[in-house]
Motif scaffolding. Structure first.
Motif, PDB file in Angstrom:
ATOM      1  N   ALA A  87      -5.187  -8.903   7.132  1.00  0.00           N
ATOM      2  CA  ALA A  87      -5.997  -8.584   5.956  1.00  0.00           C
ATOM      3  C   ALA A  87      -6.039  -7.069   5.842  1.00  0.00           C
ATOM      4  O   ALA A  87      -6.539  -6.388   6.728  1.00  0.00           O
ATOM      5  N   HIS A 108      -6.791  -3.899   2.939  1.00  0.00           N
ATOM      6  CA  HIS A 108      -7.345  -3.605   1.621  1.00  0.00           C
ATOM      7  C   HIS A 108      -6.316  -2.866   0.768  1.00  0.00           C
ATOM      8  O   HIS A 108      -6.080  -1.666   0.959  1.00  0.00           O
ATOM      9  N   PRO A 116      -2.153 -11.808   2.817  1.00  0.00           N
ATOM     10  CA  PRO A 116      -2.653 -12.475   1.619  1.00  0.00           C
ATOM     11  C   PRO A 116      -1.922 -11.992   0.372  1.00  0.00           C
ATOM     12  O   PRO A 116      -1.668 -10.785   0.246  1.00  0.00           O
ATOM     13  N   ARG A 120      -6.230 -11.985  -3.320  1.00  0.00           N
ATOM     14  CA  ARG A 120      -6.640 -13.292  -2.817  1.00  0.00           C
ATOM     15  C   ARG A 120      -7.178 -13.142  -1.402  1.00  0.00           C
ATOM     16  O   ARG A 120      -6.771 -12.254  -0.655  1.00  0.00           O
ATOM     17  N   HIS A 121      -8.097 -14.028  -1.028  1.00  0.00           N
ATOM     18  CA  HIS A 121      -8.538 -14.125   0.351  1.00  0.00           C
ATOM     19  C   HIS A 121      -7.549 -14.986   1.123  1.00  0.00           C
ATOM     20  O   HIS A 121      -6.976 -15.943   0.591  1.00  0.00           O
ATOM     21  N   GLN A 156      -7.407 -17.340   4.614  1.00  0.00           N
ATOM     22  CA  GLN A 156      -8.147 -17.974   5.689  1.00  0.00           C
ATOM     23  C   GLN A 156      -7.201 -18.854   6.505  1.00  0.00           C
ATOM     24  O   GLN A 156      -6.112 -19.205   6.055  1.00  0.00           O
ATOM     25  N   ARG A 197     -11.390  -8.106  -1.793  1.00  0.00           N
ATOM     26  CA  ARG A 197     -10.614  -9.339  -1.806  1.00  0.00           C
ATOM     27  C   ARG A 197      -9.154  -8.930  -1.760  1.00  0.00           C
ATOM     28  O   ARG A 197      -8.650  -8.400  -2.758  1.00  0.00           O
ATOM     29  N   PRO A 198      -8.460  -9.097  -0.648  1.00  0.00           N
ATOM     30  CA  PRO A 198      -8.866  -9.842   0.550  1.00  0.00           C
ATOM     31  C   PRO A 198      -9.920  -9.100   1.372  1.00  0.00           C
ATOM     32  O   PRO A 198      -9.983  -7.875   1.358  1.00  0.00           O
ATOM     33  N   SER A 199     -10.698  -9.882   2.089  1.00  0.00           N
ATOM     34  CA  SER A 199     -11.714  -9.344   2.988  1.00  0.00           C
ATOM     35  C   SER A 199     -11.356  -9.686   4.424  1.00  0.00           C
ATOM     36  O   SER A 199     -10.943 -10.804   4.722  1.00  0.00           O
ATOM     37  N   VAL A 228     -13.709 -12.431   5.777  1.00  0.00           N
ATOM     38  CA  VAL A 228     -13.334 -13.797   5.392  1.00  0.00           C
ATOM     39  C   VAL A 228     -12.253 -14.334   6.322  1.00  0.00           C
ATOM     40  O   VAL A 228     -12.335 -15.471   6.813  1.00  0.00           O
ATOM     41  N   ASP A 255     -16.133  -3.620   6.599  1.00  0.00           N
ATOM     42  CA  ASP A 255     -15.577  -4.957   6.455  1.00  0.00           C
ATOM     43  C   ASP A 255     -14.868  -5.364   7.745  1.00  0.00           C
ATOM     44  O   ASP A 255     -14.090  -4.598   8.298  1.00  0.00           O
TER      45      ASP A 255
END
Length: 350
Positions: A195, A197, A235, A239-240, A242, A264-266, A269, A293
């Motif tokens: 993830a 940013h 991602p 989008r996130h 998971q 988002r994405p985080s 998450v 984050d």
């Protein structure tokens, strides 16, 4: 409050120069000391005004932004925030700029520049202030690409199992930090979930860049696909990502849920999903980045039995996210960037 951050705005567009000046001037902790329409003018104003931070457009006359940035980082290293366009070329060039030493970037909207930049006034100011505190290193000749760590050298057994998973989160400075970690990973390493940013339009270019530099197969994740060893998953745009348990294996879950910690994405998450789905079978790291984050997600991973570490302050461009995790007690170890890949592999083999 200390002295305001002194900023020089470099952009060939008079409209953008004026807008950035007005937006940054709204923050009492920032002072715009000058503007320049091209790199040659900027060079003279850097000497005369001695700014703390430069905002730099990518495409300019007389000398393009990348060439100027390379000269600057070799001869007079200073914090630079790139101002780039949300285009495929803009993504490629911005990633090159980060590789040359730019601290971070903001994006210019394709339409409605004035309104678009105004909406991001807080983000621009925050990135400029974070850049002023960043650790900027002189640009040297490109380092020889590191050979991936042999599994046997990093651990007692080769990695050929879906029983372990590695999760990594980053922000400012993270595009190069992630590259530095992934290029040391052997081709049969545990799956790596990422993830970072970045704007949505940058994710494909970033995945392709990582894939070129890593023995792993790096790809944008698709919803429902199996998580496999030897792969790294990023991602897709805005989008996130998971990880969900599906019987004896894991799958990617990609969704457009609301931003978390404004992102988002985080990282939170991703980390929380890994804590739920993998728990003690996970190893996680937070690399350089602004904000906090991922800190709470890393704590949840540690509480779930996962091994956790963060990049150390000395090797981080911005120690916001790693530092926040340390303050929460989420990190079991603090590790310099050059040792993170090896340590992740050791912990995954434990």
């Amino acid at each position: 409050m200390g002295q305001p951050v002194r900023v020089l705005v470099v952009d060939d567009s008079a409209v953008v120069r004026q807008l950035l000046t007005e937006l940054l001037a709204r923050d009492p902790e920032i002072e715009v000391v000058g503007t320049a329409a091209d790199p040659l003018l900027a060079r003279e104003k850097i000497r005369r005004l001695n700014p703390d931070v430069l905002t730099l457009d990518v495409e300019m006359p007389r000398m393009d932004g990348l060439a100027f940035l390379e000269h600057l980082m070799r001869l007079r290293p200073m914090p630079v925030v790139m101002v780039s366009s949300l285009t495929e070329r803009g993504a490629d060039v911005t990633l090159q700029a980060l590789a040359l030493g730019a601290v971070d970037f903001v994006t210019k909207p394709r339409l409605g520049v004035a309104q678009g930049l105004a909406e991001y006034a807080g983000e621009i100011a925050a990135k400029v202030k974070a850049a002023a505190r960043a650790r900027v290193r002189p640009l040297t000749r490109p380092a020889t690409r590191l050979e991936p760590l042999a599994p046997a050298a990093a651990a007692t057994a080769p990695f050929r199992t879906t029983e372990r998973i590695i999760a990594i989160g980053a922000s400012a400075g993270g595009t190069e930090a992630i590259r530095a970690v992934l290029e040391r990973m052997p081709p049969d390493a545990p799956a790596v979930m990422l993830a970072q940013h970045i704007p949505g339009s940058f994710s494909r270019a970033f995945a392709e860049r990582l894939d070129r530099h890593s023995p792993l197969l790096v790809r944008e994740a698709s919803d429902g696909e199996a998580v496999l060893p030897g792969h790294a998953y990023l991602p897709p745009g805005d989008r996130h990502l998971q990880v969900v348990r599906d019987g004896a294996r894991w799958r990617c879950r990609v969704d457009d849920g609301p931003p978390v910690n404004r992102h988002r994405p985080s990282v939170d998450v991703l980390f929380r999903s890994v804590a739920r789905s993998a728990g003690p079978n996970a190893v996680a790291a937070i690399l350089t980045g602004m904000g906090d984050d991922g800190a709470r997600g890393l704590l949840e991973l540690r509480q779930a039995g996962a091994a956790t570490l963060v990049q150390d302050e000395a090797s981080s461009v911005v120690w916001g996210m790693p530092g926040a995790a340390v303050k929460l007690g989420a990190a079991q170890e603090i590790v310099p960037l050059e040792r993170i890949a090896g340590r992740l592999l050791e912990l995954a083999a434990g």
